[in-house]
Enzyme design. Structure first.
Site, short mmCIF file in Angstrom:
data_model
loop_
_atom_site.label_atom_id
_atom_site.label_comp_id
_atom_site.label_asym_id
_atom_site.label_seq_id
_atom_site.Cartn_x
_atom_site.Cartn_y
_atom_site.Cartn_z
N GLY A 114 -1.18 3.41 13.01
CA GLY A 114 -2.37 3.99 12.40
C GLY A 114 -3.46 4.17 13.44
O GLY A 114 -3.48 5.13 14.21
N GLY A 115 -4.39 3.22 13.49
CA GLY A 115 -5.59 3.32 14.32
C GLY A 115 -5.33 3.74 15.76
O GLY A 115 -6.02 4.62 16.28
N HIS A 119 3.50 4.99 1.21
CA HIS A 119 2.64 4.20 2.10
C HIS A 119 1.87 3.17 1.25
O HIS A 119 1.47 3.46 0.12
CB HIS A 119 1.67 5.11 2.85
CG HIS A 119 0.96 4.38 3.94
ND1 HIS A 119 -0.12 3.58 3.70
CD2 HIS A 119 1.21 4.29 5.26
CE1 HIS A 119 -0.53 3.03 4.85
NE2 HIS A 119 0.27 3.45 5.81
N ASN A 157 0.30 7.83 12.23
CA ASN A 157 -0.23 8.21 10.91
C ASN A 157 -1.75 8.27 11.04
O ASN A 157 -2.40 7.22 11.15
CB ASN A 157 0.21 7.16 9.88
CG ASN A 157 -0.45 7.37 8.53
OD1 ASN A 157 -1.07 8.42 8.29
ND2 ASN A 157 -0.32 6.40 7.65
N TRP A 158 -2.28 9.47 11.03
CA TRP A 158 -3.73 9.63 11.24
C TRP A 158 -4.53 9.27 9.99
O TRP A 158 -5.75 9.23 10.04
CB TRP A 158 -4.04 11.07 11.67
CG TRP A 158 -3.66 11.39 13.08
CD1 TRP A 158 -3.19 10.52 14.03
CD2 TRP A 158 -3.73 12.66 13.73
NE1 TRP A 158 -2.97 11.18 15.22
CE2 TRP A 158 -3.29 12.50 15.05
CE3 TRP A 158 -4.12 13.94 13.32
CZ2 TRP A 158 -3.23 13.55 15.97
CZ3 TRP A 158 -4.06 15.00 14.23
CH2 TRP A 158 -3.63 14.80 15.55
N LYS A 159 -3.87 9.06 8.89
CA LYS A 159 -4.57 8.77 7.63
C LYS A 159 -5.65 9.84 7.40
O LYS A 159 -5.44 10.99 7.76
CB LYS A 159 -5.12 7.34 7.65
CG LYS A 159 -4.00 6.33 8.01
CD LYS A 159 -4.37 4.90 7.82
CE LYS A 159 -3.16 4.03 8.18
NZ LYS A 159 -3.39 2.61 7.96
N GLY A 202 -4.39 -2.34 9.63
CA GLY A 202 -5.82 -2.12 9.88
C GLY A 202 -6.62 -3.40 9.98
O GLY A 202 -7.85 -3.38 9.97
N SER A 207 -1.16 -2.69 12.79
CA SER A 207 -1.93 -3.11 13.96
C SER A 207 -1.13 -3.04 15.26
O SER A 207 -1.26 -3.90 16.14
CB SER A 207 -2.51 -4.51 13.76
OG SER A 207 -3.43 -4.51 12.68
N GLU A 227 5.89 -2.04 6.77
CA GLU A 227 4.48 -2.22 7.07
C GLU A 227 3.92 -3.33 6.18
O GLU A 227 3.55 -3.08 5.02
CB GLU A 227 3.71 -0.93 6.82
CG GLU A 227 4.19 0.22 7.68
CD GLU A 227 3.13 1.28 7.86
OE1 GLU A 227 2.80 1.58 9.01
OE2 GLU A 227 2.62 1.80 6.85
N GLU A 253 -1.07 2.21 1.27
CA GLU A 253 -2.38 2.66 0.77
C GLU A 253 -2.21 3.53 -0.47
O GLU A 253 -3.06 3.52 -1.36
CB GLU A 253 -3.13 3.40 1.90
CG GLU A 253 -3.69 2.41 2.91
CD GLU A 253 -3.79 2.92 4.33
OE1 GLU A 253 -3.80 4.15 4.53
OE2 GLU A 253 -3.84 2.08 5.24
#
Ligand code: 13P
Length: 278
Positions: A257-258, A115, A9-11, A196, A236, A190, A117
């Site tokens: 993510g990251g 999600h 997920n590149w956000k 993150g 993470s 998640e 976020e």
């Protein structure tokens, strides 16, 4: 056994040009069509998906097709593309939004829904999540439903109640349950406190939450379908912790993510998925 899924997920990262460069570098890790050198990532039977920003989706689809046509994709795994967010309506006066139909036209076959976020920063409710899952099915996209508890909820002993509320909301409408198959629906656990933050859930934490989700899926969808719905872990995840997370019971994939922003790290995660799935 259902194939392990490794999804990135590149956000709100990587525009269209960045997406092309990412795919070039990702394909290069897999080194053309020759036999893999020792230590190289082997995708095995792992399913691989990326969720770029909507504005980068079409560029990613085109670059992937170019790389495949030129042979440069080599042994890199088949790549599915998804959209990070969809509106419930197909079209209309909703400035700034993307519909499931539009995402499909741009190359998506998957859609993240709910999600954390979106739930926390943009105040999306379970009702809105349900309507977005309906929209995904309407457009032929496979929704990946994200669920997870906040730190305060976990500390208050509400892990199970929160996960069941979020999952049951989507499994309750009979017309939604009817569309759910292992190929058309997945769940991503998640924990919000692990996103993150560098704070990863332990394999035991993941196993506990995944067991709750699996129980609900089997209860609502029956053994055959409920036991085969993929449940991914996210929060993470890095190449260094992927193997142990994938070894936890009921962890059928990773939503990253990251670490999915770096083609080398993402390829290493795909390698972990290949090992777990073999
Ligand atoms: P991080 O891997 O950056 O913690 O993000 C997880 C996530 O939210 C994926 O959807």
């Amino acid at each position: 056994m259902t194939a392990v899924i490794v999804a990135g997920n590149w956000k709100m990262n990587l525009g269209p040009r960045d997406a092309e460069l990412f795919l070039d570098a990702f394909a290069a890790v897999f080194g053309g069509s020759g036999e893999p050198a020792d230590g190289q990532a082997r995708p095995g039977g792992c399913r691989v998906a990326l969720f770029p920003p909507a504005v980068s989706l079409d560029a990613a689809r085109r670059r992937k097709a170019q790389l495949e046509e030129s042979g440069a994709w080599g042994r890199a795994p088949a790549l599915e593309l998804g959209v990070q967010q969809i509106h419930a309506e197909a079209d209309g006066a909703f400035t700034g939004e993307t519909s499931a139909e539009q995402a499909s036209q741009a190359g998506a076959t998957l859609a993240l829904v709910g999600h954390s976020e979106r739930r926390t920063i943009f105040h999306e409710t379970d009702d809105m999540v349900v309507r977005r899952v309906q929209a995904a099915f309407r457009a032929g996209l496979a929704p990946m439903l994200c669920v997870g508890e906040q730190l305060e909820e976990r500390k208050a002993g509400r892990l199970e109640a929160v996960l069941l509320r979020q999952l049951e909301a989507v499994l309750s409408p009979p017309e939604l349950r009817a569309g759910i198959r292992p190929e058309t629906f997945s769940v991503a656990y998640e924990p919000v406190w692990a996103i993150g933050t560098g704070e990863t859930a332990t394999p035991d934490d993941a196993a506990e939450a995944h067991a709750i989700l699996r129980g609900c899926l089997v209860d609502r969808l029956g053994e055959e379908i409920g036991a085969a719905i993929p449940i991914l872990y996210g929060g993470s995840v890095k190449p260094a912790n992927a193997d142990e997370l994938l070894a936890a019971p009921e962890v059928g994939g990773l939503l990253v993510g990251g670490a999915s922003l770096d083609p080398g790290d993402f390829a290493a995660l795909v390698g972990a998925g290949g090992r777990a799935g073999s």
